[in-house]
Design a protein around this motif. Structure first.
Motif, PDB file in Angstrom:
ATOM      1  N   GLY A 165     -10.734   0.751  -1.005  1.00  0.00           N
ATOM      2  CA  GLY A 165      -9.559   1.780  -2.241  1.00  0.00           C
ATOM      3  C   GLY A 165      -8.508   2.394  -1.293  1.00  0.00           C
ATOM      4  N   VAL A 166      -7.784   2.547  -2.191  1.00  0.00           N
ATOM      5  CA  VAL A 166      -6.629   3.657  -1.037  1.00  0.00           C
ATOM      6  C   VAL A 166      -6.454   4.612  -1.208  1.00  0.00           C
ATOM      7  N   ALA A 167      -6.746   5.697  -0.795  1.00  0.00           N
ATOM      8  CA  ALA A 167      -6.811   6.889  -1.531  1.00  0.00           C
ATOM      9  C   ALA A 167      -5.212   7.637  -0.531  1.00  0.00           C
ATOM     10  N   ALA A 168      -4.779   8.036  -1.563  1.00  0.00           N
ATOM     11  CA  ALA A 168      -3.619   9.575  -0.826  1.00  0.00           C
ATOM     12  C   ALA A 168      -3.953  10.330   0.115  1.00  0.00           C
ATOM     13  N   ASP A 169      -3.048  10.548   1.034  1.00  0.00           N
ATOM     14  CA  ASP A 169      -3.255  11.525   1.936  1.00  0.00           C
ATOM     15  C   ASP A 169      -1.772  12.530   3.021  1.00  0.00           C
ATOM     16  N   GLY A 170      -2.039  13.464   3.093  1.00  0.00           N
ATOM     17  CA  GLY A 170      -0.975  14.384   3.518  1.00  0.00           C
ATOM     18  C   GLY A 170       0.024  13.037   4.392  1.00  0.00           C
ATOM     19  N   ARG A 171      -0.468  12.199   5.308  1.00  0.00           N
ATOM     20  CA  ARG A 171      -0.141  11.311   5.334  1.00  0.00           C
ATOM     21  C   ARG A 171       0.733  10.017   5.363  1.00  0.00           C
ATOM     22  N   GLY A 172      -0.087   9.867   4.120  1.00  0.00           N
ATOM     23  CA  GLY A 172       0.531   8.914   2.915  1.00  0.00           C
ATOM     24  C   GLY A 172      -0.448   8.230   2.467  1.00  0.00           C
ATOM     25  N   HIS A 173      -1.301   7.789   3.357  1.00  0.00           N
ATOM     26  CA  HIS A 173      -2.611   6.358   2.801  1.00  0.00           C
ATOM     27  C   HIS A 173      -3.862   6.538   3.755  1.00  0.00           C
ATOM     28  N   ALA A 180       0.802  -1.469   0.058  1.00  0.00           N
ATOM     29  CA  ALA A 180       0.253   0.325  -0.050  1.00  0.00           C
ATOM     30  C   ALA A 180       0.925   1.312  -0.387  1.00  0.00           C
ATOM     31  N   THR A 181       2.181   1.706   0.912  1.00  0.00           N
ATOM     32  CA  THR A 181       2.764   2.526   0.652  1.00  0.00           C
ATOM     33  C   THR A 181       4.081   2.888  -0.478  1.00  0.00           C
ATOM     34  N   LEU A 182       3.796   1.396  -0.687  1.00  0.00           N
ATOM     35  CA  LEU A 182       4.594   1.339  -2.277  1.00  0.00           C
ATOM     36  C   LEU A 182       3.736   2.362  -3.370  1.00  0.00           C
ATOM     37  N   LEU A 183       2.353   1.636  -3.478  1.00  0.00           N
ATOM     38  CA  LEU A 183       1.688   2.401  -4.625  1.00  0.00           C
ATOM     39  C   LEU A 183       0.416   3.493  -4.248  1.00  0.00           C
ATOM     40  N   ALA A 184       0.278   3.908  -2.797  1.00  0.00           N
ATOM     41  CA  ALA A 184      -0.561   5.175  -2.690  1.00  0.00           C
ATOM     42  C   ALA A 184       0.148   6.343  -3.996  1.00  0.00           C
ATOM     43  N   PRO A 185       1.553   6.765  -3.712  1.00  0.00           N
ATOM     44  CA  PRO A 185       1.821   7.425  -4.932  1.00  0.00           C
ATOM     45  C   PRO A 185       1.706   7.844  -5.711  1.00  0.00           C
ATOM     46  N   GLY A 206      -4.243  10.103  -9.799  1.00  0.00           N
ATOM     47  CA  GLY A 206      -5.902  10.718  -9.403  1.00  0.00           C
ATOM     48  C   GLY A 206      -6.227   9.211  -9.213  1.00  0.00           C
ATOM     49  N   ARG A 207      -7.131   9.263  -8.607  1.00  0.00           N
ATOM     50  CA  ARG A 207      -7.593   8.746  -8.622  1.00  0.00           C
ATOM     51  C   ARG A 207      -9.416   7.644  -9.642  1.00  0.00           C
ATOM     52  N   ASP A 208      -8.810   8.392 -10.739  1.00  0.00           N
ATOM     53  CA  ASP A 208      -9.706   8.493 -11.555  1.00  0.00           C
ATOM     54  C   ASP A 208      -9.055   7.790 -12.602  1.00  0.00           C
ATOM     55  N   ARG A 209      -7.458   7.929 -12.942  1.00  0.00           N
ATOM     56  CA  ARG A 209      -6.631   6.894 -13.275  1.00  0.00           C
ATOM     57  C   ARG A 209      -5.209   5.968 -12.695  1.00  0.00           C
ATOM     58  N   VAL A 210      -5.751   6.158 -10.895  1.00  0.00           N
ATOM     59  CA  VAL A 210      -5.087   4.429 -11.093  1.00  0.00           C
ATOM     60  C   VAL A 210      -6.320   4.172  -9.239  1.00  0.00           C
ATOM     61  N   ARG A 211      -6.121   3.162  -9.566  1.00  0.00           N
ATOM     62  CA  ARG A 211      -7.087   2.204  -8.862  1.00  0.00           C
ATOM     63  C   ARG A 211      -6.701   1.082  -8.078  1.00  0.00           C
TER      64      ARG A 211
END
Length: 509
Positions: free
Chosen positions: A237-245, A138-143, A149-154
């Motif tokens: 779903g994995v969503a990115a945020d300021g702390r990582g994901h 998850a930490t590898l893919l969150a960036p 964007g979540r519309d292109r990377v899920r």
């Protein structure tokens, strides 16, 4: 090192024989097979007609490439990502936390092509397990999500409903995976898909032997992209945020770790709808109009925790069909698994059948848990105990002239581990008329706990049959038969408590 890849474009010489494969097979197929190009195809379709009932059936007209080595598998992944124009769908148990090159390839492809969309489906428990450096899938893919964007990377992380409430809080990482995992392995690049049992981590790209086939066919690729999408719809779903994901379920899907019963109902509805739609769109009736050179592909899934048992029934029908043939004519099958823990039903089907069975499994040294730390170091011993009991039962039946002729072979290759699984079925021919490839290991986990997918192929040409046969021969070149005396000696060294815990552990392996 064997040739890395064999695309089924034309027949080539077959590799050296094993015990029951005749010396004449070191040359192109004999006239009885080669002179009648449709004979094997017709016989196999008739013998396995029951496998096409209430299942989607795909006619494959393009050559199917049989990949041989882990390095070739990795190169095909990178090539598929680089050349994809519309979609990349990767379904695996996990992505190794060190696989920065693979993630960089995805990032570059997304940056280069604004029309490209990427969907990665992993298991939630394994995908969030932290390594010693605090990294995970998850930490590898969150960036990637943050950058494109979540519309292109899920990124979807499936969570088993069998681990919830107090149990989820009590069981530590690694051990909680015994409750169930997302185990489907399929890698889609536009209109091609690689079917495999391999995960996305460094050992699977270097010295962990598995099986891999690349199929180029848009409807078939659409099926697996749709399957990944359906499972993803009931996953975190994995969503990115300021702390990582962070992880979040869709608003209309219950959290499996909090509302497991409600989740099972919703997930069953989503997956059942998908499977029924595929059956309606790709009916078996279309096979009657196919030419002799067309390969038939039948994908099946097993998700018993979601009350979906398609592959379980499919396997029962395969054993029955193969046994019907074996009662009248010779039938030989090879069945491979990374772990010797076949279900009771599969064991009975093999032991009580009328055909010949060669079972290919990992030796203790080729087991992925060999030399592990902690309690995991005893896992190869447990598999040896199970294997001993099976070989003893096969020997007892043989001495009483009951049931099938069964041999167990162990894969042992210096510095390598074995993760291959599947079936090769020979209907009184020099070349196989059917193969199964995918994620199931044919054990308790595959049937009762994990999400699995495999594909049954009935080859339409001698070229493909020869390539699939060479694949089996390549694997068996590193195997040797094991007998009861050796297994008894091996298991006597196992701790006594391990024998006692077998009833509790076996159905979780």
């Amino acid at each position: 090192m064997h040739r890395a890849r064999l695309c089924a474009l034309r027949p080539r010489a077959v590799l050296r024989s094993t015990r029951w494969y005749s010396a004449a097979a070191a040359h192109p197929p004999p006239a009885a097979c080669a002179g009648r190009p449709g004979h094997s195809t017709q016989a196999a379709r008739q013998a396995f007609e029951s496998l096409m009932v209430e299942r989607p059936v795909f006619p494959i007209r393009q050559p199917i490439c049989v990949l041989r080595e882990p390095q070739e598998f990795y190169r095909e992944l990178l090539r598929g990502i680089a050349q994809a124009q519309r979609r990349v769908c990767l379904s695996s148990l996990y992505l190794g936390s060190q696989e920065t090159e693979l993630v960089a390839a995805l990032d570059q492809a997304l940056a280069r092509n604004p029309a490209l969309e990427v969907h990665v489906l992993l298991d939630c428990l394994r995908g969030t397990r932290l390594d010693s450096a605090g990294a995970s899938s998850a930490t590898l893919l969150a960036p990637l999500v943050a950058a494109h964007g979540r519309d292109r990377v899920r990124v979807s992380l499936y969570h088993t409903p069998a681990l919830s409430g107090v149990s989820k809080r009590a069981w530590p990482q690694r051990f909680n995976e015994a409750f169930g995992l997302q185990h489907i392995k399929a890698y889609v690049f536009d209109d091609s898909v690689i079917i495999s049992g391999a995960n996305l981590s460094r050992d699977y790209f270097t010295n962990r032997q598995d099986r891999y086939m690349r199929v180029s066919d848009r409807p078939f690729a659409d099926y697996f992209a749709g399957l990944v999408d359906a499972v993803g719809r009931v996953s975190f779903g994995v969503a990115a945020d300021g702390r990582g994901h962070r992880l979040a379920m869709a608003r209309d899907v219950p959290d499996p770790s909090r509302e497991p019963r409600e989740f099972v109902r919703e997930a069953n509805a989503v997956l059942t709808q998908f499977l029924r739609r595929m059956e309606a769109m790709h009916p078996a009736g279309s096979v009657d109009a196919l030419g002799e050179q067309v390969t038939v592909a039948i994908p099946t899934v097993q998700m018993r925790q979601l009350a979906i048992t398609q592959d379980e029934h499919h396997m029962s029908e395969f054993f029955a069909a193969a046994d019907r043939w074996a009662q009248r004519r010779p039938c030989r099958s090879v069945m491979a698994s990374a772990y010797f823990n076949f279900s009771d039903h599969y064991k009975r089907a093999v032991l009580e059948g009328h055909g010949r069975w060669d079972l290919l499994v990992a030796s203790p040294q080729a087991n992925g848990f060999y030399a592990a730390r902690g309690i995991s170091q005893f896992i190869p011993d447990m598999y040896s105990i199970i294997e001993r009991d099976f070989v003893r039962e096969a020997g007892r039946r043989r001495s009483h002239a009951q049931g099938a002729d069964v041999t167990v072979e162990e894969y042992a290759r210096d510095g390598w581990t074995f993760h291959g699984k599947g079936i090769w079925c020979y209907l009184d021919q020099e070349l196989p008329q059917l193969t199964m490839i995918g994620s199931p290991n044919y054990g308790y986990r595959s049937i009762y706990r994990d999400l699995e997918a495999q594909v049954t192929l009935i080859p339409g040409s001698d070229a493909l049959r020869a390539a699939i046969h060479r694949e089996a021969q390549d694997l068996r070149a590193y195997a040797r038969p094991v007998d009861i005396a050796e297994l008894r000696k091996r298991t006597r060294a196992a701790p006594l408590w391990l024998h006692g815990l077998r009833p509790l552990i076996q159905n979780k392996m």
